[in-house]
Design an enzyme around this catalytic site. Sequence first.
Site, PDB file in Angstrom:
ATOM      1  N   TYR A 250       0.680  -1.181   0.038  1.00  0.00           N
ATOM      2  CA  TYR A 250      -0.011  -0.037   0.140  1.00  0.00           C
ATOM      3  C   TYR A 250       0.997   1.262   0.027  1.00  0.00           C
ATOM      4  O   TYR A 250       0.856   2.175  -0.831  1.00  0.00           O
ATOM      5  CB  TYR A 250      -0.715   0.041   1.351  1.00  0.00           C
ATOM      6  CG  TYR A 250      -1.844   1.114   1.281  1.00  0.00           C
ATOM      7  CD1 TYR A 250      -2.955   1.032   0.417  1.00  0.00           C
ATOM      8  CD2 TYR A 250      -1.838   2.185   2.296  1.00  0.00           C
ATOM      9  CE1 TYR A 250      -3.959   2.238   0.711  1.00  0.00           C
ATOM     10  CE2 TYR A 250      -2.580   3.050   2.497  1.00  0.00           C
ATOM     11  CZ  TYR A 250      -3.764   3.083   1.556  1.00  0.00           C
ATOM     12  OH  TYR A 250      -4.571   4.212   1.762  1.00  0.00           O
TER      13      TYR A 250
ATOM     14  N   VAL B 220     -11.974   2.633  13.800  1.00  0.00           N
ATOM     15  CA  VAL B 220     -13.206   3.101  14.052  1.00  0.00           C
ATOM     16  C   VAL B 220     -14.445   2.071  14.108  1.00  0.00           C
ATOM     17  O   VAL B 220     -15.240   1.983  14.775  1.00  0.00           O
ATOM     18  CB  VAL B 220     -13.447   4.543  13.416  1.00  0.00           C
ATOM     19  CG1 VAL B 220     -14.972   5.160  13.628  1.00  0.00           C
ATOM     20  CG2 VAL B 220     -12.174   5.734  13.651  1.00  0.00           C
TER      21      VAL B 220
ATOM     22  N   PHE C 119     -14.239  -0.941  16.621  1.00  0.00           N
ATOM     23  CA  PHE C 119     -14.732  -0.155  17.957  1.00  0.00           C
ATOM     24  C   PHE C 119     -16.264  -0.003  17.903  1.00  0.00           C
ATOM     25  O   PHE C 119     -16.957  -0.351  18.934  1.00  0.00           O
ATOM     26  CB  PHE C 119     -13.991   0.769  18.254  1.00  0.00           C
ATOM     27  CG  PHE C 119     -12.555   0.468  18.676  1.00  0.00           C
ATOM     28  CD1 PHE C 119     -11.998  -0.494  18.576  1.00  0.00           C
ATOM     29  CD2 PHE C 119     -11.708   2.044  19.391  1.00  0.00           C
ATOM     30  CE1 PHE C 119     -10.678  -0.704  18.952  1.00  0.00           C
ATOM     31  CE2 PHE C 119     -10.354   1.520  19.767  1.00  0.00           C
ATOM     32  CZ  PHE C 119      -9.980   0.473  19.670  1.00  0.00           C
TER      33      PHE C 119
END
Length: 311
Positions: free
Chosen positions: A144, A187, A190
Amino acid sequence: MKKILITGGAGFIGSHLCERLLNEGNEVICLDNFFTGSKRNILHLMDNPYFEVVRHDVTMPYFIEVDEIYNLACPASPIHYQYNPIKTIKTSVMGAINMLGLAKRINGKILQASTSEVYGDPLIHPQTEDYWGNVNPIGLRSCYDEGKRCAESLFVNYHQKNSVNIKIARIFNTYGPHMNINDGRVVSNFIVQALKNEDITIYGTGEQTRSFQFVSDLIEGFIQLMNTDDTVHYPVNLGNPIEFSMLELAKEVIDLTNSKSKITHLPLPQDDPIQRKPNIDLAKKVLDNWEPKVKLRDGLTQTIEYFKTVI
Ligand code: NAD
Ligand code: UDP
């Protein structure tokens, strides 16, 4: 009305960009191979006669007449870009060559969705655009990071050698509705764990930091960067400079969801950057009064509402 091509338009960020550009009265062509993107992200746009979807892979040439190209096609989460690392490199590099070739042919403007990962595990903090980075060229993240670094080099060289009007956005961690539920980013992980009252998985001690930008702030930055004058041909950081540790993020998510989840610690993945925070002085200078406006708590609340509809 402009005619605009968005590669990766069915992904998390791309779908918000399609929506915003359509709302501004443009004609939008969304090109995607649906590797990590989905029709669900763009379903609400399908009835708009000025919206077109093309199933295509950016590693293959594509010809169309447009005014602007936003090149977003590339899996962005570690799980997805590491699934087939060679394909990830091809997507970044051959995708950039194909889209730059198109921009050259049609004399159009082109914006590259680059990344803070070009800084790797940074040795200077916060990161400014003149920092060359600290990237492991053969590590797990290299497909990446190096793919995106090579794409930046291609963009700059197409500008210098072929006068293509290029823009490069170095995006820092961005979150919001339409994130892929399975993509393993912090994000989404969680929030989904908290909504299901499952353990919140913190990798390592949780003291590593990231700076989280809500997607609407990024989209505003993208559009302003595309509209900068012909002198802006260098990378510009787009991110929210407010930094949080993963422990702080976990506590915020538990609080906002009233979750019964407990925190559990898992091993830190290889080459996981310890800290990351953008210096956005350059963006403030070249864009029109741009700076992130959405506070983490407000952005998380909107994202939590979205995930409630998906789970
Ligand atoms: P995403 O995975 O949701 O979107 C990527 C889109 O590209 C998907 O729709 C996917 O199907 C498509 N795609 C992948 N390979 C393709 C190919 N070969 N041909 C055509 N389409 C292809 O990720 P995102 O978070 O929306 O990221 C969009 C862009 O922004 C990416 O280039 C990513 O590297 C960059 N970026 C994102 C973040 C972030 O925090 N979300 C940070 C830095 C950079
Ligand atoms: N992370 C975590 N728990 C998770 C997923 C990620 O603690 O369930 C950590 C990860 O190790 C990294 C940070 O959160 O330190 C951000 O990870 P993400 O994959 O979202 O983005 P990136 O590492 O590419 O910035």
